[in-house]
Design an enzyme around this catalytic site. Structure first.
Site, PDB file in Angstrom:
ATOM      1  N   GLU A  47      31.101  51.790  -6.537  1.00 15.96           N
ATOM      2  CA  GLU A  47      32.126  51.802  -5.391  1.00 15.96           C
ATOM      3  C   GLU A  47      33.445  51.550  -5.863  1.00 15.96           C
ATOM      4  OE1 GLU A  47      31.806  53.516  -2.848  1.00 15.96           O
ATOM      5  OE2 GLU A  47      33.656  52.682  -1.597  1.00 15.96           O
ATOM      6  N   TYR A  48      33.564  50.466  -6.806  1.00 10.07           N
ATOM      7  CA  TYR A  48      34.903  49.987  -7.581  1.00 10.07           C
ATOM      8  C   TYR A  48      35.410  51.376  -8.213  1.00 10.07           C
ATOM      9  CZ  TYR A  48      38.243  47.326  -9.938  1.00 10.07           C
ATOM     10  OH  TYR A  48      39.442  47.100 -10.272  1.00 10.07           O
ATOM     11  N   ASP A  49      34.395  51.769  -9.016  1.00  6.43           N
ATOM     12  CA  ASP A  49      34.927  52.962  -9.743  1.00  6.43           C
ATOM     13  C   ASP A  49      35.705  53.893  -9.010  1.00  6.43           C
ATOM     14  OD1 ASP A  49      34.409  51.268 -12.007  1.00  6.43           O
ATOM     15  OD2 ASP A  49      32.458  52.446 -12.298  1.00  6.43           O
ATOM     16  N   LYS A 130      39.290  20.909 -21.823  1.00  2.00           N
ATOM     17  CA  LYS A 130      40.036  21.237 -23.285  1.00  2.00           C
ATOM     18  C   LYS A 130      39.316  22.641 -23.751  1.00  2.00           C
ATOM     19  CE  LYS A 130      42.691  19.972 -27.136  1.00  2.00           C
ATOM     20  NZ  LYS A 130      42.766  21.550 -27.593  1.00  2.00           N
ATOM     21  N   LYS A 329      38.534  14.546 -27.769  1.00  2.00           N
ATOM     22  CA  LYS A 329      37.849  15.615 -28.459  1.00  2.00           C
ATOM     23  C   LYS A 329      36.356  15.071 -28.830  1.00  2.00           C
ATOM     24  CE  LYS A 329      40.462  17.987 -31.189  1.00  2.00           C
ATOM     25  NZ  LYS A 329      40.890  19.583 -31.296  1.00  2.00           N
ATOM     26  N   CYS A 424       6.671  34.040 -55.116  1.00  2.77           N
ATOM     27  CA  CYS A 424       6.966  32.622 -54.466  1.00  2.77           C
ATOM     28  C   CYS A 424       7.499  31.716 -55.436  1.00  2.77           C
ATOM     29  CB  CYS A 424       5.613  32.444 -53.894  1.00  2.77           C
ATOM     30  SG  CYS A 424       5.503  30.626 -52.888  1.00  2.77           S
ATOM     31  N   CYS A 448      -1.269  28.632 -52.082  1.00  5.32           N
ATOM     32  CA  CYS A 448       0.024  28.098 -51.981  1.00  5.32           C
ATOM     33  C   CYS A 448       0.179  26.882 -51.653  1.00  5.32           C
ATOM     34  CB  CYS A 448       1.067  29.269 -51.511  1.00  5.32           C
ATOM     35  SG  CYS A 448       2.786  28.510 -51.479  1.00  5.32           S
TER      36      CYS A 448
END
Ligand code: IVH
Length: 794
Positions: A47-49, A130, A329, A424, A448
Site C-alpha cells: 500500500e505504501y508503494d 555512544k 567506553k 591430517c 587419529c
C-alpha cells in the site's frame, strides 16, 4: 496521529491535484515515521508503494508540485563529482574518554569543583549511548531539511545532503507549526546490525568485498558520490546534540532537548536516562553492558553529560572537548594484530579447523593469541595469509574471530595463499571434503589421536558421563602416553597409571612440584578421579548414547532413541530405517547412526564398555509406542527409496505388498501395481541393487520380533488419556513433533482440526483461524508453558 490506512484515498471530485499531492506527501511521511522511528508499521508495504507511485506520477505530470520535502526525493539523485565543503556554524567537538570507574569518579569530581558544588552533592547527569557510527550535522531552515554535513575536522565537513535525504527516519520537514529559523541537529548515522548482515550477504552473493563492521558499512555508504547507492543501504540516525539555533528558545536541559527532538519527529534512541551522581552513572553503565548484545545496533560505550545547559555553559570547554561530558567506553571489541601462523586443529568428528595464531593482543577485555577461521572457504574468502595484519574481534563470550585483513599492510613479497592440508596434521591419514560440505575431515577415525582425545573429552564431559576431574590436560597426556586408547580404557585406569601420567605431564610442562622432587607424591586427587570414573558407570541410557559422540546425535535425539528403543543392545543392531521412523529423526541423522554402528571399531568400543560394566541403569523393553510406527507402509517409506513417497508405499501395502512380498517381488509383475512408470522403474532398480532384497527380508523379521516383544505390553494409560489436543502457530521451544510426542507420552491425542470434541488448543505465535475457532467454541487455550506443565504432571 490517526491510523486509518486509507485516509489518503481521494474523495471524488473534491480534491485539487496540488491538494492530493500534499495529502500523499503527508501520509507517506507519516507512515515512514511510524515505520522507521516508532518501529510500529501502520500500513502494508504494498500500500505504501502504491501511494508512493501515485505521488511520483503526479510529480512527473506536474513538476511544479515537486517539493524538497517530498518523499520521492529520498531515492537518490544524480551522482556528484565530489563532495563540497561545509563550514560548521558551531564547531563539532570531540569527547574525552574514560575506561575505568576511577575515570568516571574523577570526572564527577571535576564537574562538582567546576560548579563550586560541595563534594557530597549529586549532579543530575543525562546519559546517552555512544553509538558506533558517524557524527553528522543536519540543518533545518524554517522547518525544512536543507543541508547535512559530516563532522570532518570539527570545523569543516563534507556536504552529504543528498545521501542523508535517502535516510527514511530523518524528517524532511519538522513536525511543528512554528519551526525555528535555523536549527542544527546533531547526531549519529549508523547501520543496524540486521541491515549490515543483509548488506554483507548481498555483497557476498555479488562477489563484492564485505564490510568489516557496521560502522565501516555506514561510513562507506554515506561517502558515496552516487546517492542512489546510499538509498539502497538502509542507514539510520539518532539525534543527541544541538549546534546553531535561531528563532526558538533553547531547551533547558539535555533531557528537554531530546524530548523536543522527539516531538519534532526526529529519531531519538529510547535507551537514555537522567541519573543522580557518579553511582547513578556506574549503575547505568553496567546495566547497558548487560543489554549490549541484544541491541539492534553497535555501541562502544555510553556518554555522560551534565543535564542542565546552564551548568554545561558554566563548565565550558578545555581545548577541543567539553568539561561537562565524557564518554565511558567499553573495552574495545576489535583490535589490530598480525598473523604468525595458521594451524589446523582436528576435532572429535575429524573436522579440520584452521586457526590463526596471533601476536598477543588485548581485545574485548582479554588477551587473545588465536582466533578461529572456521573452515577452508572462510580463509580463502577473507584471504588471510601468514604475516598479514588483521582485525580481530571478540564480542561478549563469543570465541575470537578474524574479521578482515588490512590488505595495505600485507608484507612484500606477498605470502602464499592458504591451502588446506591433504593429510591430517596429527595422524597423517587422508583428508576428504565431501561434496556440499564446508568442512574437510581426517579419515583416520579413532586411529587419529586428536579425534580420540576429543572423543574422550566429549565422553567425560558434564552433560555426558560427567567424570569430575578428568580435564583436557590429563586426557591429552593419557592418550599421548598410550595409557588410554579408547573410552573404555578409562574404566581400567589404576592409581599407578594416573600418578605416572601426572609425573610425565608435569615434567613436560616444567611444573613438577617441589614436594615431588623431595620424593613425596600426592595421590588423593588420583583416588578421587578413580572414584569419579567408577561413579559414572551407570548413567541413564540417553546420556550414554549422547556420550558416544555419534555425529548429528545431540541431547534430544539421544532422548528419543532411549525412549522408543529402550536399550543399547537393540539400538546398536537396528538398521537406519528404524531410526528414521522415530519422531524428529531425519535421513541424515538416521544414516549417521547406522554408519556409526556399522563400524567395527565402534562396536568394539561399545563391547569394551559393556565388558567394563558400563551399562545404562534404565534399560527397558521396546516402548509400545513404537507399534504404530512399525506399519509396513511407514517402514517402507523410511527406506528412502527414490520416488517412493509415503502415499505410494500405502498404495503398495493396500494392494497386499508388504515387506515380505516386496522382497520376493518379480519386477515383471509391476504393471499390476498401478504405480506410475517412473516410480516402478525406480523401485525395480533399487531392488536389484546391493543387498536391498535381503535388507527387506531382515527388516521383516526384525519387525515381527519387535511386535512380538511388544505383544504383552499395553500402552500405559497416561493422565491425559482421552483428551484431544490441537496445535497451532509456532512454539518457541518445542517442534510440532516434540509437542505431539509429549502429549502422546502422557496419553493424550493430537488432532489436526478444532471441533467441539477438542479439549485443549495449544497456541504458539502466529496462530490463525484455529485459535479464532477455539475461542468461539470456548475451548481452553494453552501456551507452550502451560502444555509443558500439564504434560509433566503425573
Ligand atoms: S556528544 C561535545 N553523544 O562520539 C560533545 N557523541 O568523541 C559532542 N558519539 O564524534 C558529542 N554517540 O560521533 C555525543 N550520544 C552521543 C554520541 C556521541 C556517539 C560520537 C560522535 C562524536 C564522538 C565524540
Amino acid at each position: 496521529m490517526q491510523n486509518d490506512l486509507f485516509d489518503a484515498a481521494p474523495e471524488a471530485g473534491q480534491e485539487t491535484v496540488a491538494g492530493r499531492a500534499a495529502v500523499l506527501r503527508r501520509e507517506l511521511e507519516r507512515h515512514s515515521y511510524a515505520y522507521y522511528v516508532l518501529d510500529t508499521p501502520t500500513i502494508p508495504d504494498a500500500e505504501y508503494d502504491r501511494l508512493f507511485s501515485e505521488l511520483q506520477r503526479l510529480e512527473q505530470d506536474y513538476p511544479e508540485l515537486r517539493t524538497p520535502d517530498s518523499p520521492t526525493q529520498r531515492v537518490g539523485g544524480a551522482a556528484l563529482p565530489e563532495f563540497s565543503q561545509v563550514q560548521h556554524a558551531v564547531p563539532m567537538l570531540s569527547l574525552n574518554n574514560g575506561f575505568e570507574d576511577e575515570d568516571v569518579l574523577a570526572f564527577d569530581k571535576r564537574v562538582k569543583e567546576g560548579l563550586d558544588m560541595p563534594e557530597t552533592s549529586e549532579i543530575a547527569y543525562a546519559i546517552d549511548l555512544k553509538f558506533d557510527g558517524l557524527a553528522i550535522n543536519l540543518r533545518y531552515e524554517d522547518g525544512l531539511f536543507t543541508r547535512a554535513a559530516t563532522r570532518g575536522d570539527g570545523y569543516t565537513g563534507e556536504d552529504v545532503t543528498e545521501n542523508i535525504r535517502t535516510i527514511r527516519s530523518i524528517p524532511l520537514r519538522l513536525n511543528t507549526a512554528n519551526p525555528p529559523a535555523v536549527l542544527d541537529v546533531r547526531g549519529e548515522v549508523l547501520m543496524f546490525k540486521q541491515d549490515f548482515d543483509k548488506l554483507n550477504q548481498r555483497q557476498r552473493d555479488a562477489g563484492a568485498k564485505e564490510f568489516a563492521n557496521p560502522r565501516n558499512a555506514a561510513a562507506g555508504s554515506l561517502r558515496q558520490l552516487d546517492s542512489k547507492i546510499t538509498a539502497q543501504r538502509k542507514l539510520r540516525f539518532f539525534a543527541y546534540g544541538i549546534g546553531a539555533l535561531d528563532g526558538a528558545e533553547r531547551p533547558e536541559s539535555h533531557r528537554d532537548l531530546l524530548a523536543w527532538y522527539a516531538a519534532l519527529g526526529l529519531p531519538v534512541c529510547a535507551e537514555n536516562a537522567v541519573v543522580a551522581g557518579a553511582q547513578g552513572l556506574l549503575d547505568f553503565y553496567r546495566s547497558i553492558q548487560q543489554k549490549r548484545d541484544g541491541l539492534g545496533y553497535e555501541i562502544d560505550g555510553v556518554v555522560y553529560k551534565v543535564n542542565s545547559f546552564t551548568q554545561q555553559e558554566q563548565l565550558g570547554f578545555v581545548s577541543r572537548a567539553p568539561r561537562f561530558a565524557i564518554a565511558h567506553k567499553f573495552p574495545a571489541q576489535e583490535a589490530l594484530t598480525t598473523v604468525s601462523g595458521i594451524d589446523i586443529q582436528v576435532g572429535r568428528t575429524g573436522a579440520l579447523t584452521p586457526v590463526a595464531r596471533l601476536a598477543p593482543v588485548f581485545v574485548g577485555g582479554v588477551t587473545v593469541t588465536n582466533a578461529t577461521l572456521h573452515n577452508e572457504d572462510e580463509v580463502r574468502r577473507k584471504d588471510v595469509r601468514i604475516g598479514d595484519t588483521v582485525i580481530v574481534r571478540r564480542a561478549g563470550d563469543v570465541i575470537p574471530e578474524v574479521v578482515a585483513v588490512v590488505l595495505e599492510r600485507r608484507p612484500q613479497p606477498e605470502p602464499a595463499a592458504f591451502e588446506m592440508l591433504k593429510t591430517c596434521p596429527v595422524c597423517g591419514s587422508h583428508v576428504v571434503r565431501e561434496e556440499g560440505e564446508a568442512v574437510a575431515r581426517c579419515t583416520g577415525g579413532l586411529s587419529c589421536s586428536a579425534q580420540r582425545k576429543e572423543a574422550i573429552r566429549h565422553f567425560a564431559s558434564r552433560k555426558m558421563m560427567d567424570i569430575d576431574g578428568l580435564g583436557e590436560r590429563y586426557i591429552d597426556t593419557l592418550v599421548d602416553l598410550n595409557i588410554v586408547k579408547g573410552i573404555a580404557d578409562l574404566y581400567q585406569l589404576q592409581l599407578s597409571d594416573l600418578l605416572e601420567m601426572k609425573r610425565q605431564a608435569d615434567l613436560r610442562d616444567g611444573v613438577t612440584p617441589e614436594t615431588v622432587l623431595q620424593g613425596k607424591v600426592a595421590s588423593k586427587w588420583a583416588e578421587n578421579l578413580i572414584a569419579a570414573i567408577a561413579a559414572s558407570k551407570q548413567p541413564p541410557l540417553e546420556r550414554l548414547l549422547f556420550a558416544l559422540g555419534i555425529r548429528h546425535v545431540g541431547e534430544s535425539t539421544a532422548k528419543t532413541l532411549a525412549d522408543y528403543l529402550g536399550s543399547l543392545a537393540l539400538i546398536r543392531q537396528v538398521p537406519a530405517c528404524i531410526f528414521r521412523i522415530l519422531p524428529d529423526i531425519g535421513a541424515t541423522v538416521a544414516w549417521s547412526l547406522a554408519e556409526f554402528f556399522s563400524q567395527p571399531q565402534n562396536q568394539q568400543a561399545i563391547q569394551a564398555l559393556i565388558d567394563a560394566k558400563v551399562e545404562a541403569r534404565d534399560e527397558k523393553a521396546v516402548n509400545p509406542k513404537l507399534r504404530d510406527k512399525l506399519e509396513p507402509a511407514v517402514l517402507l517409506a523410511a527406506l528412502d527409496i527414490p520416488k517412493l513417497t509415503l502415499a505410494r508405499c500405502k498404495q503398495l501395502t493396500e494392494r497386499g505388498i508388504g515387506l515380505e512380498e516386496l522382497a520376493e517381488l518379480d519386477t515383471d509383475s509391476f504393471t499390476v501395481l498401478g504405480l506410475p512408470v517412473d516410480v516402478q522403474q525406480s523401485l525395480s532398480q533399487w531392488l536389484q541393487q546391493g543387498t536391498h532384497r535381503q535388507d527387506i527380508r531382515d527388516l521383516h523379521v526384525l519387525r515381527l520380533s519387535l511386535l512380538e516383544q511388544m505383544a504383552g505390553q499395553v500402552l500405559e494409560e497416561g493422565h491425559l488419556s482421552g483428551k484431544t489436543f490441537v496445535l497451532t502457530g509456532t512454539l518457541a521451544e518445542l517442534s510440532r513433533d516434540q509437542a505431539k510426542a509429549l502429549i502422546e507420552a502422557a496419553g493424550g491425542k493430537v488432532s489436526g482440526s478444532v471441533s467441539k470434541k477438542t479439549h485443549y488448543l495449544v497456541a504458539g505465535t502466529e496462530a490463525g483461524s484455529k485459535l479464532e475457532k477455539a475461542q468461539e467454541l470456548g475451548i481452553p487455550i494453552l501456551t507452550e508453558a502451560d502444555l509443558l506443565q500439564l504434560c509433566s504432571r503425573s
